[in-house]
Design a protein around this motif. Structure first.
Motif, PDB file in Angstrom:
ATOM      1  N   LEU A   3       0.842  -1.193   0.000  1.00 18.61           N
ATOM      2  CA  LEU A   3       0.000   0.000   0.000  1.00 18.61           C
ATOM      3  C   LEU A   3       0.881   1.248   0.000  1.00 18.61           C
ATOM      4  O   LEU A   3       1.845   1.330   0.761  1.00 18.61           O
ATOM      5  CB  LEU A   3      -0.888   0.000   1.244  1.00 18.61           C
ATOM      6  N   LEU A   4       0.548   2.221  -0.849  1.00 21.15           N
ATOM      7  CA  LEU A   4       1.213   3.517  -0.840  1.00 21.15           C
ATOM      8  C   LEU A   4       0.209   4.557  -0.381  1.00 21.15           C
ATOM      9  O   LEU A   4      -0.892   4.650  -0.924  1.00 21.15           O
ATOM     10  CB  LEU A   4       1.748   3.892  -2.228  1.00 21.15           C
ATOM     11  N   SER A  31       3.810  -1.078   3.680  1.00 17.70           N
ATOM     12  CA  SER A  31       3.236   0.186   3.241  1.00 17.70           C
ATOM     13  C   SER A  31       4.307   1.265   3.284  1.00 17.70           C
ATOM     14  O   SER A  31       5.349   1.101   3.918  1.00 17.70           O
ATOM     15  CB  SER A  31       2.054   0.592   4.128  1.00 17.70           C
ATOM     16  N   GLY A  32       4.048   2.339   2.603  1.00 16.99           N
ATOM     17  CA  GLY A  32       4.927   3.496   2.616  1.00 16.99           C
ATOM     18  C   GLY A  32       4.106   4.742   2.405  1.00 16.99           C
ATOM     19  O   GLY A  32       2.967   4.683   1.959  1.00 16.99           O
ATOM     20  N   LEU A  60       8.463   8.914  -6.636  1.00 15.71           N
ATOM     21  CA  LEU A  60       7.008   8.815  -6.459  1.00 15.71           C
ATOM     22  C   LEU A  60       6.422   7.799  -7.429  1.00 15.71           C
ATOM     23  O   LEU A  60       5.638   6.928  -7.043  1.00 15.71           O
ATOM     24  CB  LEU A  60       6.345  10.175  -6.662  1.00 15.71           C
ATOM     25  N   ARG A  61       6.805   7.895  -8.680  1.00 14.75           N
ATOM     26  CA  ARG A  61       6.272   6.974  -9.688  1.00 14.75           C
ATOM     27  C   ARG A  61       6.669   5.532  -9.395  1.00 14.75           C
ATOM     28  O   ARG A  61       5.855   4.619  -9.564  1.00 14.75           O
ATOM     29  CB  ARG A  61       6.743   7.401 -11.074  1.00 14.75           C
ATOM     30  N   ALA A  67       3.176  -0.331  -5.700  1.00 13.81           N
ATOM     31  CA  ALA A  67       2.033  -0.528  -4.801  1.00 13.81           C
ATOM     32  C   ALA A  67       0.894  -1.253  -5.507  1.00 13.81           C
ATOM     33  O   ALA A  67       0.695  -1.109  -6.712  1.00 13.81           O
ATOM     34  CB  ALA A  67       1.549   0.821  -4.285  1.00 13.81           C
ATOM     35  N   ASP A  68       0.146  -2.010  -4.722  1.00 12.79           N
ATOM     36  CA  ASP A  68      -1.047  -2.680  -5.237  1.00 12.79           C
ATOM     37  C   ASP A  68      -2.290  -1.822  -5.070  1.00 12.79           C
ATOM     38  O   ASP A  68      -3.321  -2.083  -5.692  1.00 12.79           O
ATOM     39  CB  ASP A  68      -1.242  -4.005  -4.509  1.00 12.79           C
TER      40      ASP A  68
END
Length: 179
Positions: A3-4, A31-32, A60-61, A67-68
Motif C-alpha cells: 500500500l502507498l 506500506s509506505g 514517487l512513480r 504498490a497494489d
C-alpha cells in the motif's frame, strides 16, 4: 499486498496525518508514505518523451508502480484539493501508475462537511487517471479536531476508528480482487 499512502498535508502534526497513520495501523502488510513535499512544481517540459523526470518524481512513480493500492488522505483548502497533493497527482497523470489500481480517498476537516469538496475532486481526478476508486473505502470525516490525540498523532474516536478499519478492509479486498 503493498500500500502507498499520499497525504495532502505537509504539517508534521496535522489531523489528516493522524488519520493516515491510524488507517495504516489497520493495514497488515508493507506500506509506505510518499514524500510529495519534495516534488518540483509540475512542468510538462520536464516530463516529455526524451526527458528524465526529476529524482523525486521518479521516486514517487516507482513507489506508486510498486504498490497494489493507493490510500489518499487529505484536508480541504478553500473548498478544494491542497496544491501539493494535486501537484503529485499531476506528475502521475501521464505515466500510468494509477491505471486500474484500487484507490481510497479519505478527507478530514474541522468543519461538519468532512472535506466533501476535496473528496469529490480527488475522486474525479483519480477516476480520470483510471484509478479504481473504491467507494466503500472512501470517507469524509467531519469535526476531526477532537477525534485525534496530538500527543500520539492518532485518531482516538471509536466511531472514526471503526470507519477507518472498514475503509482499509474494503481497499484491501479490492486490491486482492484485482491481483
Amino acid at each position: 499486498m503493498r500500500l502507498l499512502a499520499l497525504s495532502g498535508s505537509l504539517r508534521a502534526r496535522s489531523s489528516n496525518g493522524a488519520v493516515l497513520r491510524s488507517a495504516l495501523d489497520f493495514f497488515d502488510g508493507p506500506s509506505g508514505t510518499a514524500d510529495i513535499g519534495a516534488l518540483p512544481h509540475f512542468n510538462p517540459d520536464l516530463d516529455g518523451e526524451d526527458a528524465t523526470p526529476p529524482a523525486p518524481v521518479a521516486a514517487l512513480r516507482a513507489a506508486a508502480a510498486a504498490a497494489d493500492a493507493l490510500l489518499v488522505v487529505s484536508p480541504e483548502y478553500a473548498h478544494g484539493v491542497p496544491g501539493v497533493l494535486k501537484n503529485a497527482l499531476d506528475w502521475m497523470v501521464s505515466s500510468g501508475e494509477c491505471v486500474h489500481k484500487p484507490v481510497a480517498v479519505i478527507t478530514a476537516s474541522p468543519f461538519p462537511t468532512g472535506g466533501d469538496h476535496a473528496n469529490a475532486q480527488l475522486r474525479e481526478v483519480l477516476r480520470m487517471m483510471t484509478g479504481e476508486v473504491v467507494t466503500a473505502a472512501c470517507l469524509e470525516i467531519p469535526a476531526i479536531g477532537p477525534k485525534t490525540d496530538q500527543a500520539t498523532g492518532r485518531v482516538t474516536d471509536e466511531a472514526t476508528l471503526k470507519d477507518l478499519h472498514a475503509a482499509v478492509t474494503a481497499l484491501t479486498a479490492a486490491a486482492g480482487a484485482t491481483a
